[in-house]
Design a protein around this motif. Sequence first.
Motif, PDB file in Angstrom:
ATOM      1  N   ASP A 298      44.596  32.290  49.025  1.00 21.20           N
ATOM      2  CA  ASP A 298      44.171  32.001  47.655  1.00 21.20           C
ATOM      3  C   ASP A 298      42.772  32.548  47.424  1.00 21.20           C
ATOM      4  N   THR A 299      42.540  33.128  46.263  1.00 20.67           N
ATOM      5  CA  THR A 299      41.206  33.540  45.866  1.00 20.67           C
ATOM      6  C   THR A 299      40.859  32.836  44.575  1.00 20.67           C
ATOM      7  N   GLY A 300      39.653  33.053  44.111  1.00 22.20           N
ATOM      8  CA  GLY A 300      39.244  32.386  42.892  1.00 22.20           C
ATOM      9  C   GLY A 300      40.060  32.811  41.688  1.00 22.20           C
TER      10      GLY A 300
ATOM     11  N   SER B  47      44.348  17.950  38.056  1.00 26.48           N
ATOM     12  CA  SER B  47      43.800  17.947  39.411  1.00 26.48           C
ATOM     13  C   SER B  47      44.662  17.035  40.280  1.00 26.48           C
TER      14      SER B  47
ATOM     15  N   ASN C 115      39.449  18.118  47.618  1.00 27.39           N
ATOM     16  CA  ASN C 115      39.849  18.639  46.322  1.00 27.39           C
ATOM     17  C   ASN C 115      38.862  19.709  45.877  1.00 27.39           C
ATOM     18  N   GLY C 116      39.296  20.577  44.982  1.00 28.43           N
ATOM     19  CA  GLY C 116      38.411  21.497  44.290  1.00 28.43           C
ATOM     20  C   GLY C 116      37.582  22.409  45.175  1.00 28.43           C
ATOM     21  N   ALA C 117      36.337  22.640  44.719  1.00 28.28           N
ATOM     22  CA  ALA C 117      35.456  23.594  45.388  1.00 28.28           C
ATOM     23  C   ALA C 117      35.117  23.165  46.815  1.00 28.28           C
ATOM     24  N   TYR C 118      34.989  21.856  47.039  1.00 28.97           N
ATOM     25  CA  TYR C 118      34.639  21.366  48.381  1.00 28.97           C
ATOM     26  C   TYR C 118      35.672  21.801  49.412  1.00 28.97           C
TER      27      TYR C 118
ATOM     28  N   GLN D   3      37.966  24.206  49.012  1.00 31.45           N
ATOM     29  CA  GLN D   3      38.084  25.666  49.038  1.00 31.45           C
ATOM     30  C   GLN D   3      37.009  26.268  49.939  1.00 31.45           C
ATOM     31  N   ASN D   4      35.813  25.694  49.929  1.00 28.93           N
ATOM     32  CA  ASN D   4      34.748  26.169  50.820  1.00 28.93           C
ATOM     33  C   ASN D   4      35.133  25.976  52.286  1.00 28.93           C
TER      34      ASN D   4
ATOM     35  N   ASP E  67      37.607  28.722  53.127  1.00 22.98           N
ATOM     36  CA  ASP E  67      36.944  30.019  53.275  1.00 22.98           C
ATOM     37  C   ASP E  67      36.226  30.122  54.610  1.00 22.98           C
TER      38      ASP E  67
END
Length: 491
Positions: A18-20, A330, A472-475, A477-478, A481
């Motif tokens: 997955d990417t942004g 969400s 969830n979310g950006a947390y 996804q980081n 990555d």
Amino acid sequence: MQKRRPEITLTIIRSRRDTGSGLDPQGPDGGEIMKLSFTEKTSYGVGALGKDMACGIVNTFLMFYFTDVVGLAPAFLGVLFMVARIWDAVNDPMAGWLIDNTRSHIGKFRPWILAGTLSNTLVLIVLFSNPGIRGAGQYVFYSVIYILWGMTYTLEDISYWSMIPALADTESERNTISVIPRVFAAFGNIAVGSLGLALVSAFGKVAPGALPTQAQQSRGFFWLAVLIGVVFVITNTVTVLFVKEKVVVRNEKKFRFRDIFTTISQNDQLVVIVAAMTLYTLAINLTASLGLYWFKYDVGDERMYGTFYLTAGAQVLAMLVFPLFAKVLSRRRVFIVSALLPILGYVSLYIVGKTLGNNIAMMAIAGVVLFFGFGFSLVLTSVMLADAVDYGEWKLGSRSESIVFSMQTFMVKFAMAIAGLVTGVGLAAFGFVANAEQSAASLTGIRVLMFGVPIALLLASLAIYLKGYRLNGAYFQNIKDELEKRRAANA
């Protein structure tokens, strides 16, 4: 403090990333994306059909079978179920440890899916065999067989669900793949719940319109267990033959036995999931455990239970639309919906039963609301545990699908045990007498256990999730990555 680098190497068979802005058109090796084929997805999902039929007959009918057919004391059964789950607190993570340390030419999951299926089928048939033992020997016999049932089911269930992180490596893929076995599992549960008593009557040769005798029910439950066992073996053989791991993360060293407990206790998000979903699953199991008693003794017609259970088909609808909801809402909001809908369903079902008696149409509407929420929760459990695998790899430096997913098996069986304990001890405390007209106190107890306790459990589950869950979310996804960078550096 600098985080410890993971001691792992990675082999990925063309997973997606997955990417942004959406899905990367290439895999991490620069090649074309390899998706699971339709045959692989279906072959994986169909395994849950037989698996959950085998679990469904135990979860839905075992308490009733023990009290009303075999004649065991409800209070004893409550204690037995609790003792078995205390043993599972040790046995289930041990099974996960064993699976995670397995190395074979067909992977680490499929050997145990097959072994667990065959052994659990045999034990299931013995569990419903009713050999006619009386006295203390009867209690010893069923205690041993029930504990063996839990141990053999553990091997299949943990290895089966542990494959999800090995089949998909992105959130969108996991949302989709997690739905497929849950849909098959729902069909298995619905088939057992809605058709189970009818099949028992058919196998027991009960005359049309007549109520079955204990002897007829005993014979009927035995052949129902045999039928389910055959389906269990066939469906999981399909899974073993046609599904292979796609994302393989090999640890350089094997897990030590003591690593079981650190893998669980130091994964704080896993602890939150276990706490929240155990309470949620307990609410579901209380409904399954008390439902037949409520229809038989309070509503006045046990045959309505099978008709009502058809509304569990709403779980399938919820699972099918889950990926759509997950795109619009969400995951946090989806969880809130999954907790509040069953509460509304419980309140509605109680009001209908209290005011309209045996109005099955209105009961069905309440049941649809109830089971729709349950359907969301089943998918969420698998997805959140798959994410907890990644989180544990990121935080602890080692990856353990089976130890993490052993908690799903433990949650289900622990909830079944607590439901059995609450049902058995609760019925005894309120003066329940099997196969007799119940007192006002006994009926009140059935209603409290059927409606009041599950609502309280759902509210507690929601509170724990809202307070403690963070993947969830950006947390998250980081975290994903950073894991990709670590894996690339160690490849």
